[in-house]
Design an enzyme around this catalytic site. Structure first.
Site, PDB file in Angstrom:
ATOM      1  N   SER A  92       0.827  -1.216   0.000  1.00 55.74           N
ATOM      2  CA  SER A  92       0.000   0.000   0.000  1.00 55.74           C
ATOM      3  C   SER A  92       0.857   1.259   0.000  1.00 55.74           C
ATOM      4  CB  SER A  92      -0.910   0.018   1.238  1.00 55.74           C
ATOM      5  OG  SER A  92      -0.129   0.055   2.429  1.00 55.74           O
ATOM      6  N   ASN A 112      -3.612  -3.051  12.789  1.00 58.06           N
ATOM      7  CA  ASN A 112      -5.045  -2.925  12.514  1.00 58.06           C
ATOM      8  C   ASN A 112      -5.650  -1.677  13.150  1.00 58.06           C
ATOM      9  OD1 ASN A 112      -4.589  -5.363  11.326  1.00 58.06           O
ATOM     10  ND2 ASN A 112      -5.940  -6.562  12.651  1.00 58.06           N
ATOM     11  N   THR A 154     -38.564  25.688 -15.306  1.00 56.96           N
ATOM     12  CA  THR A 154     -38.893  24.326 -14.912  1.00 56.96           C
ATOM     13  C   THR A 154     -38.962  23.522 -16.203  1.00 56.96           C
ATOM     14  OG1 THR A 154     -41.300  24.623 -15.036  1.00 56.96           O
ATOM     15  CG2 THR A 154     -40.244  25.105 -12.915  1.00 56.96           C
ATOM     16  N   HIS A 155     -38.501  22.288 -16.160  1.00 58.00           N
ATOM     17  CA  HIS A 155     -38.397  21.452 -17.364  1.00 58.00           C
ATOM     18  C   HIS A 155     -37.555  22.136 -18.444  1.00 58.00           C
ATOM     19  CE1 HIS A 155     -41.678  18.930 -15.740  1.00 58.00           C
ATOM     20  NE2 HIS A 155     -42.226  20.084 -15.396  1.00 58.00           N
ATOM     21  N   SER A 161     -11.476  26.117 -30.373  1.00 58.75           N
ATOM     22  CA  SER A 161     -11.448  24.952 -31.254  1.00 58.75           C
ATOM     23  C   SER A 161     -10.145  24.904 -32.038  1.00 58.75           C
ATOM     24  CB  SER A 161     -12.638  25.018 -32.219  1.00 58.75           C
ATOM     25  OG  SER A 161     -12.478  24.122 -33.294  1.00 58.75           O
ATOM     26  N   LYS A 180     -14.671  29.864 -31.814  1.00 63.81           N
ATOM     27  CA  LYS A 180     -15.227  29.131 -30.667  1.00 63.81           C
ATOM     28  C   LYS A 180     -14.663  29.608 -29.327  1.00 63.81           C
ATOM     29  CE  LYS A 180     -17.752  26.272 -30.653  1.00 63.81           C
ATOM     30  NZ  LYS A 180     -17.543  24.813 -30.787  1.00 63.81           N
ATOM     31  N   ASN A 233     -15.227  27.669 -25.915  1.00 67.61           N
ATOM     32  CA  ASN A 233     -15.863  26.489 -25.334  1.00 67.61           C
ATOM     33  C   ASN A 233     -15.715  26.449 -23.815  1.00 67.61           C
ATOM     34  OD1 ASN A 233     -16.498  25.519 -27.921  1.00 67.61           O
ATOM     35  ND2 ASN A 233     -14.498  24.543 -28.109  1.00 67.61           N
ATOM     36  N   GLU A 286     -17.042  21.652 -18.289  1.00 69.75           N
ATOM     37  CA  GLU A 286     -17.352  20.304 -18.793  1.00 69.75           C
ATOM     38  C   GLU A 286     -16.465  19.256 -18.154  1.00 69.75           C
ATOM     39  OE1 GLU A 286     -18.885  21.606 -23.272  1.00 69.75           O
ATOM     40  OE2 GLU A 286     -16.820  20.929 -22.977  1.00 69.75           O
ATOM     41  N   TYR A 297     -10.663  -7.451  10.911  1.00 68.22           N
ATOM     42  CA  TYR A 297      -9.824  -6.859   9.883  1.00 68.22           C
ATOM     43  C   TYR A 297      -9.597  -7.845   8.751  1.00 68.22           C
ATOM     44  CZ  TYR A 297      -6.272  -4.307   7.370  1.00 68.22           C
ATOM     45  OH  TYR A 297      -5.594  -3.643   6.366  1.00 68.22           O
ATOM     46  N   GLN A 304      -7.648  -2.417   2.768  1.00 71.37           N
ATOM     47  CA  GLN A 304      -6.564  -1.592   2.234  1.00 71.37           C
ATOM     48  C   GLN A 304      -6.959  -0.943   0.918  1.00 71.37           C
ATOM     49  OE1 GLN A 304      -2.421  -3.242   1.975  1.00 71.37           O
ATOM     50  NE2 GLN A 304      -2.789  -3.073  -0.239  1.00 71.37           N
TER      51      GLN A 304
END
Length: 487
Positions: A25, A112, A157-158, A279, A285, A287, A292, A319, A324
């Site tokens: 680990s 542990n 709304t919607h 772009s 462009k 963007n 995003e 444990y 881990q």
């Protein structure tokens, strides 16, 4: 004698490199390196106080632990055959002090309960940092809202025009949601900041240790009393990651709206150039790439959570090494959230509000129809459902004839034997009057928005004070542990 202090007894020198690399680990133990040393110092000090380890040996151990802390993890020999950072640090101590001294540090303790403690210590700091970032973002949004409490815009709304509102009212919807995220994380902190140290492998220890003392030394608020649960419980991680996923949903909604409202079709906001790209082929462009990417990164929080839930499902007490593999998912979620909060805060703080376009949209598409229906109820004494039908008919005819509602309403009202004063109609169809009338708690009226802003600011200040107190407590604990025996 075999130099591998972990394997030499039961397993001898048997070791296979691909197995070591597969099971170690160490590649993500950097997150708990500092916590592990602080845990070692507190445990050793308690052993000294209980006369389990001599004061002379304890001082040597603690002094060397502080040196390792100062030199950093990169100064250690990260031998994957040692499995993890706990054994790497102990091995380093033995190299410096000899096993007769350094080998006493782990008395009355297991890896542990040690790792369970380290995770809680590391996570509590990161959660407090995220909370500080959320507080800062809330403040910035509230300041922006104060500037725009009379900036008329359209609500949806919607994703269809609904009713007039203000941009401040819209911004406060973000503040309201994020406040719940703050409260969830503060509440989760109560279950993070409890100590499993002293639970041992699963059945505590026969040594007369003092669990409450190490709890105090490490700045925990309480103990996990059952030792089996103490070493196996990772529900605090699931709870935290669940809260981060919910936060991610709320942050993703903000990103989505930054993308949407900055389009030419909406055009109500403009993102700063620093948070956009262009772009490779279309030179015109601009963007919203940053929003995003943030939206996409936040979606990984849900995947991380599901992975952890799946790892934990049906594990037996106590444990198991499976635990881990939870850590990488936890830290990925923590850093994704932390990084994304900074990005979103930057985008919101630097965006341009296109007030003219907002006003234009609010004045179109019959968004004041609801208030016209309410006015009929108040002035004509008819049921709302009846008024709803009448105004719906007004809208339908206006659309068919390409006219405004005020140009056809008298005709429709006459059919129903109703009459409404022209000034009442004008007021009902005025978007800003619509907004001003909605003074109900949580509404968009400028005076109500201003009240809400001050209310949010007061609560945010209280949350900030609580968070700062927790941070100060942790910093005080660190300072005290790292200055032991400095004289």
């Amino acid at each position: 004698m075999n130099n591998n202090i972990l394997r030499r007894g039961r397993l001898g020198s048997s070791v296979k490199e691909d197995v070591m690399l597969y099971t170690t680990s160490l590649n993500f133990d950097k997150e708990i390196f500092e916590s592990d040393i602080l845990c070692d110092i507190a445990h050793t000090k308690m052993l000294m106080e209980k006369n389990i380890v001599s004061e002379e040996d304890g001082k040597e151990i603690i002094k060397e632990l502080i040196n390792i802390f100062k030199n950093g993890m990169e100064s250690l020999n990260l031998d994957p055959s040692l499995d993890d950072i706990h054994m790497v640090i102990e091995s380093e101590l033995i190299k410096k002090l000899g096993e007769d001294i350094a080998g006493r540090m782990h008395t009355g303790r297991s890896r542990n309960d040690e790792v369970a403690t380290d995770l809680r210590m590391a996570l509590r700091e990161k959660i407090l940092q995220i909370l500080k970032q959320l507080i800062n973002m809330e403040k910035n949004i509230l300041n922006l809202a104060m500037e725009h409490k009379e900036t008329l815009t359209i609500g949806y709304t919607h994703l269809q025009h609904a009713q007039p509102t203000t941009y401040a009212h819209h911004l406060l919807s973000y503040v309201s949601a994020i406040e719940r995220d703050i409260l969830r994380l503060l509440d989760a902190y109560k279950r993070i900041n409890i100590s499993p140290l002293g639970c041992g492998a699963m059945a505590t220890t026969g040594f007369d240790i003092d669990r409450k003392r190490t709890m105090e030394l490490l700045g925990f608020d309480a103990l996990i009393e059952n030792s089996m649960d103490g070493v196996s419980s990772r529900d605090f991680i699931v709870e935290t990651m669940s809260n981060l996923s919910i936060l991610g949903i709320n942050l993703s909604k903000i990103c989505e709206e930054l993308v949407l409202f900055s389009t030419y079709e909406f055009g109500t906001i403009t993102l700063a150039n620093e948070y956009t790209s262009t772009s490779s082929i279309m030179p015109q462009k601009k963007n919203p790439d940053v929003a995003e990417i943030a939206r996409a990164k936040l979606s990984t929080l849900n995947g991380n959570l599901v992975s952890v839930l799946t790892i934990l499902k049906a594990l037996p007490n106590t444990y198991n090494r499976d635990l881990q593999e939870i850590s990488p998912h936890l830290w990925k979620s923590v850093y994704t959230v932390s990084d994304t909060i900074n990005i979103i805060d930057g985008m919101i703080s630097t965006l341009k509000v296109n007030t003219d376009r907002m006003k234009e949209l609010a004045e179109k598409n019959y968004s004041t129809a609801t208030e016209l229906a309410d006015t009929l109820v108040r002035e004509c004494g008819i049921p709302f459902r009846t008024a709803h039908g009448i105004v719906g008919e007004v809208v339908r005819i206006a659309i068919e004839r390409n006219k405004n509602m005020d140009e056809v309403i008298d005709e429709v009202l006459n059919r129903y034997g109703l009459e409404l004063d022209k000034s009442m109609i004008e007021k009902a169809l005025n978007p800003m009057e619509n907004v001003k009338m909605r003074k109900v708690i949580g509404g968009p009226a400028p005076e109500e928005v201003e009240r809400a802003i001050y209310s949010y600011k007061e609560r945010v200040s209280n949350y900030e004070n609580e968070i700062n107190e927790k941070i100060e407590k942790i910093e005080r604990v660190k300072k005290e542990l790292l200055s032991i025996f400095n004289e």
